[in-house]
Design a protein around this motif. Structure first.
Motif, PDB file in Angstrom:
ATOM      1  N   GLY A 130       0.950  -1.208  -0.134  1.00  0.00           N
ATOM      2  CA  GLY A 130       0.101  -0.145  -0.152  1.00  0.00           C
ATOM      3  C   GLY A 130       0.941   1.320  -0.016  1.00  0.00           C
ATOM      4  N   VAL A 131       1.795   1.298  -0.828  1.00  0.00           N
ATOM      5  CA  VAL A 131       2.762   2.375  -0.700  1.00  0.00           C
ATOM      6  C   VAL A 131       3.252   2.758  -2.192  1.00  0.00           C
ATOM      7  CG1 VAL A 131       4.245   1.768   1.177  1.00  0.00           C
ATOM      8  CG2 VAL A 131       4.708   0.707  -1.037  1.00  0.00           C
ATOM      9  N   ILE A 132       3.481   4.014  -2.484  1.00  0.00           N
ATOM     10  CA  ILE A 132       3.851   4.842  -3.399  1.00  0.00           C
ATOM     11  C   ILE A 132       5.306   5.139  -3.386  1.00  0.00           C
ATOM     12  CG2 ILE A 132       3.580   6.490  -5.293  1.00  0.00           C
ATOM     13  CD1 ILE A 132       0.441   6.008  -5.160  1.00  0.00           C
ATOM     14  N   LEU A 133       6.245   4.712  -3.926  1.00  0.00           N
ATOM     15  CA  LEU A 133       7.558   5.428  -4.022  1.00  0.00           C
ATOM     16  C   LEU A 133       8.009   6.225  -5.401  1.00  0.00           C
ATOM     17  CD1 LEU A 133       7.739   3.161  -1.854  1.00  0.00           C
ATOM     18  CD2 LEU A 133      10.212   3.409  -1.971  1.00  0.00           C
ATOM     19  N   ASP A 134       8.569   7.244  -5.359  1.00  0.00           N
ATOM     20  CA  ASP A 134       8.995   7.989  -6.486  1.00  0.00           C
ATOM     21  C   ASP A 134      10.508   8.350  -6.564  1.00  0.00           C
ATOM     22  OD1 ASP A 134       9.186  11.042  -6.567  1.00  0.00           O
ATOM     23  OD2 ASP A 134       7.993  10.381  -4.986  1.00  0.00           O
ATOM     24  N   GLY A 135      11.108   8.301  -7.728  1.00  0.00           N
ATOM     25  CA  GLY A 135      12.476   8.601  -7.751  1.00  0.00           C
ATOM     26  C   GLY A 135      13.149   8.405  -8.942  1.00  0.00           C
ATOM     27  N   ARG A 136      14.503   7.700  -9.061  1.00  0.00           N
ATOM     28  CA  ARG A 136      15.098   7.510 -10.179  1.00  0.00           C
ATOM     29  C   ARG A 136      15.364   6.054 -10.531  1.00  0.00           C
ATOM     30  NH1 ARG A 136      14.498  12.277  -9.432  1.00  0.00           N
ATOM     31  NH2 ARG A 136      15.653  14.224 -10.272  1.00  0.00           N
ATOM     32  N   ASP A 137      15.293   5.304  -9.441  1.00  0.00           N
ATOM     33  CA  ASP A 137      15.763   3.727  -9.411  1.00  0.00           C
ATOM     34  C   ASP A 137      14.889   3.132  -8.640  1.00  0.00           C
ATOM     35  OD1 ASP A 137      16.419   4.624  -6.924  1.00  0.00           O
ATOM     36  OD2 ASP A 137      18.335   3.555  -6.984  1.00  0.00           O
ATOM     37  N   ILE A 138      13.654   3.468  -8.512  1.00  0.00           N
ATOM     38  CA  ILE A 138      12.491   2.763  -7.816  1.00  0.00           C
ATOM     39  C   ILE A 138      12.368   1.200  -8.467  1.00  0.00           C
ATOM     40  CG2 ILE A 138      10.418   2.852  -6.515  1.00  0.00           C
ATOM     41  CD1 ILE A 138      12.353   4.933  -5.727  1.00  0.00           C
ATOM     42  N   GLY A 139      11.677   1.329  -9.844  1.00  0.00           N
ATOM     43  CA  GLY A 139      11.729   0.148 -10.274  1.00  0.00           C
ATOM     44  C   GLY A 139      12.708  -0.761 -10.835  1.00  0.00           C
ATOM     45  N   SER A 140      13.801  -0.198 -10.595  1.00  0.00           N
ATOM     46  CA  SER A 140      15.219  -0.934 -11.126  1.00  0.00           C
ATOM     47  C   SER A 140      15.855  -1.769  -9.904  1.00  0.00           C
ATOM     48  CB  SER A 140      16.038  -0.339 -12.202  1.00  0.00           C
ATOM     49  OG  SER A 140      16.497   1.084 -11.419  1.00  0.00           O
ATOM     50  N   VAL A 141      15.747  -0.737  -8.961  1.00  0.00           N
ATOM     51  CA  VAL A 141      16.600  -1.208  -7.724  1.00  0.00           C
ATOM     52  C   VAL A 141      15.952  -1.552  -6.479  1.00  0.00           C
ATOM     53  CG1 VAL A 141      18.723  -0.487  -6.181  1.00  0.00           C
ATOM     54  CG2 VAL A 141      18.739  -0.113  -8.472  1.00  0.00           C
ATOM     55  N   VAL A 142      15.049  -0.430  -5.997  1.00  0.00           N
ATOM     56  CA  VAL A 142      14.447  -0.301  -4.587  1.00  0.00           C
ATOM     57  C   VAL A 142      13.140  -1.260  -4.620  1.00  0.00           C
ATOM     58  CG1 VAL A 142      13.324   1.410  -2.988  1.00  0.00           C
ATOM     59  CG2 VAL A 142      15.076   2.384  -4.399  1.00  0.00           C
ATOM     60  N   LEU A 143      12.196  -1.121  -5.615  1.00  0.00           N
ATOM     61  CA  LEU A 143      11.310  -2.075  -5.883  1.00  0.00           C
ATOM     62  C   LEU A 143      11.210  -2.921  -7.143  1.00  0.00           C
ATOM     63  CD1 LEU A 143       8.288   0.229  -4.147  1.00  0.00           C
ATOM     64  CD2 LEU A 143       9.939  -1.650  -2.857  1.00  0.00           C
ATOM     65  N   PRO A 144      12.118  -3.472  -7.291  1.00  0.00           N
ATOM     66  CA  PRO A 144      12.033  -4.340  -8.673  1.00  0.00           C
ATOM     67  C   PRO A 144      10.745  -5.576  -8.763  1.00  0.00           C
ATOM     68  CG  PRO A 144      13.846  -5.374  -7.094  1.00  0.00           C
ATOM     69  CD  PRO A 144      13.350  -4.288  -6.669  1.00  0.00           C
ATOM     70  N   ASP A 145      10.327  -5.792  -7.587  1.00  0.00           N
ATOM     71  CA  ASP A 145       9.084  -6.709  -7.744  1.00  0.00           C
ATOM     72  C   ASP A 145       7.785  -5.966  -7.333  1.00  0.00           C
ATOM     73  OD1 ASP A 145      10.642  -8.934  -7.939  1.00  0.00           O
ATOM     74  OD2 ASP A 145      10.976  -8.985  -5.800  1.00  0.00           O
ATOM     75  N   ALA A 146       7.484  -4.734  -7.735  1.00  0.00           N
ATOM     76  CA  ALA A 146       6.655  -3.743  -7.512  1.00  0.00           C
ATOM     77  C   ALA A 146       5.492  -4.407  -8.692  1.00  0.00           C
ATOM     78  CB  ALA A 146       6.896  -2.288  -7.722  1.00  0.00           C
ATOM     79  N   GLU A 147       4.363  -4.241  -8.191  1.00  0.00           N
ATOM     80  CA  GLU A 147       3.230  -4.727  -8.796  1.00  0.00           C
ATOM     81  C   GLU A 147       2.956  -3.810 -10.094  1.00  0.00           C
ATOM     82  OE1 GLU A 147       1.855  -6.440  -4.822  1.00  0.00           O
ATOM     83  OE2 GLU A 147       2.922  -4.784  -5.791  1.00  0.00           O
ATOM     84  N   LEU A 148       3.063  -2.693  -9.951  1.00  0.00           N
ATOM     85  CA  LEU A 148       3.097  -1.705 -11.178  1.00  0.00           C
ATOM     86  C   LEU A 148       4.049  -0.510 -11.059  1.00  0.00           C
ATOM     87  CD1 LEU A 148       1.460  -0.198 -13.374  1.00  0.00           C
ATOM     88  CD2 LEU A 148       0.195   1.053 -11.548  1.00  0.00           C
ATOM     89  N   LYS A 149       4.641  -0.610 -12.304  1.00  0.00           N
ATOM     90  CA  LYS A 149       5.897   0.571 -12.313  1.00  0.00           C
ATOM     91  C   LYS A 149       5.322   1.406 -13.604  1.00  0.00           C
ATOM     92  CE  LYS A 149       9.156  -3.332 -11.608  1.00  0.00           C
ATOM     93  NZ  LYS A 149      10.287  -4.060 -12.025  1.00  0.00           N
ATOM     94  N   ILE A 150       5.660   2.590 -13.022  1.00  0.00           N
ATOM     95  CA  ILE A 150       5.172   3.786 -14.102  1.00  0.00           C
ATOM     96  C   ILE A 150       6.563   4.676 -14.389  1.00  0.00           C
ATOM     97  CG2 ILE A 150       3.886   5.873 -14.313  1.00  0.00           C
ATOM     98  CD1 ILE A 150       1.715   4.608 -12.593  1.00  0.00           C
ATOM     99  N   TYR A 151       6.981   4.965 -15.496  1.00  0.00           N
ATOM    100  CA  TYR A 151       7.886   5.877 -15.918  1.00  0.00           C
ATOM    101  C   TYR A 151       7.175   7.063 -16.617  1.00  0.00           C
ATOM    102  CZ  TYR A 151      12.327   7.763 -17.692  1.00  0.00           C
ATOM    103  OH  TYR A 151      13.397   8.524 -18.042  1.00  0.00           O
ATOM    104  N   LEU A 152       7.116   8.188 -15.399  1.00  0.00           N
ATOM    105  CA  LEU A 152       6.595   9.310 -15.809  1.00  0.00           C
ATOM    106  C   LEU A 152       7.413  10.652 -16.319  1.00  0.00           C
ATOM    107  CD1 LEU A 152       3.931  11.288 -15.467  1.00  0.00           C
ATOM    108  CD2 LEU A 152       4.878  11.888 -13.117  1.00  0.00           C
TER     109      LEU A 152
END
Length: 227
Positions: free
Chosen positions: A125-147
């Motif tokens: 139940g979290v949203i993290l934003d940054g530069r390397d969230i999908g690649s490093v911090v949360l590689p298993d996130a159910e949804l990855k968005i590149y804004l």
């Protein structure tokens, strides 16, 4: 209705509106918003406040254990504390903007903050934003968005934000700063800015704030429904 709470990773370049949009989306969903950019800004503020040379990686990394950097979620954002001091407003100064990409390029800084971000995100139940969230911090996130958005669109938004404030700059100065940060973020050795293969790309160049929020909420709901 599926009430499962997922982890959402939002990456993208400087000035794409990640933080402001993520805050609103998290509030709509009742999710925890973790402002990773503010965490890097907090470290940058501490380095400058300690009068450490931002280019001295060893000295910067030696400072980390003493910072006790914490986030306190609020209804609209996150408060940032360093050594118990509320630095939320101080980390938005122009001096921070100019140095945060350098500080964020250091391996020790990234490891220090990624560990904290992963621990905070573990509950779901979290949203993290940054530069390397999908690649490093949360590689298993159910949804990855590149804004993302064009350099011109991002610079103009920032220019409108700072009009009449102590951080006021010309549009040309802001555009150069955006381009410089893009270059540093994409080419740094540690966890560069990348659009991972399984991310949904959202280009907001021709969307206003509310349209971007609505589109992202739609993407999230579709993901939850498919879980």
């Amino acid at each position: 209705m599926n009430t499962k709470k997922i982890a959402i990773a939002i990456d993208g370049p400087a000035g794409a509106g990640k933080s402001s949009i993520s805050k609103v989306v998290a509030n709509e969903l009742g999710y925890l918003y973790i402002d990773t950019g503010a965490m890097y800004r907090g470290v940058t503020w501490a380095v400058l406040d300690s009068q450490i040379d931002v280019n001295d990686q060893e000295a910067v990394e030696a400072l980390l254990p003493s910072l006790n950097l914490t986030l306190e979620p609020t209804a609209s954002a996150c408060k940032v504390f360093v050594k118990g001091k509320d630095v939320t407003s101080l980390i938005r100064q122009q001096q921070i903007n100019e140095n945060v990409s350098t500080i964020a390029s250091y391996k020790g800084v990234r490891q220090y903050l990624v560990e904290r971000q992963q621990a905070m995100a573990a509950v779901g139940g979290v949203i993290l934003d940054g530069r390397d969230i999908g690649s490093v911090v949360l590689p298993d996130a159910e949804l990855k968005i590149y804004l993302t958005a064009s350099v011109d669109a991002r610079a103009k938004r920032r220019w409108l934000e700072v009009q009449g404030t102590p951080n006021e700059q010309t549009l040309d100065e802001i555009k150069k700063n955006v381009e410089s940060r893009d270059e540093m973020d994409k080419n740094r050795e540690e966890s560069p800015l990348v659009c991972v293969d399984d991310a949904v790309v959202v280009d907001s160049s021709d969307m206003n704030f509310d349209e971007t929020v609505a589109y992202m909420l739609k993407l999230i709901q579709e993901t939850i429904n498919h879980e």
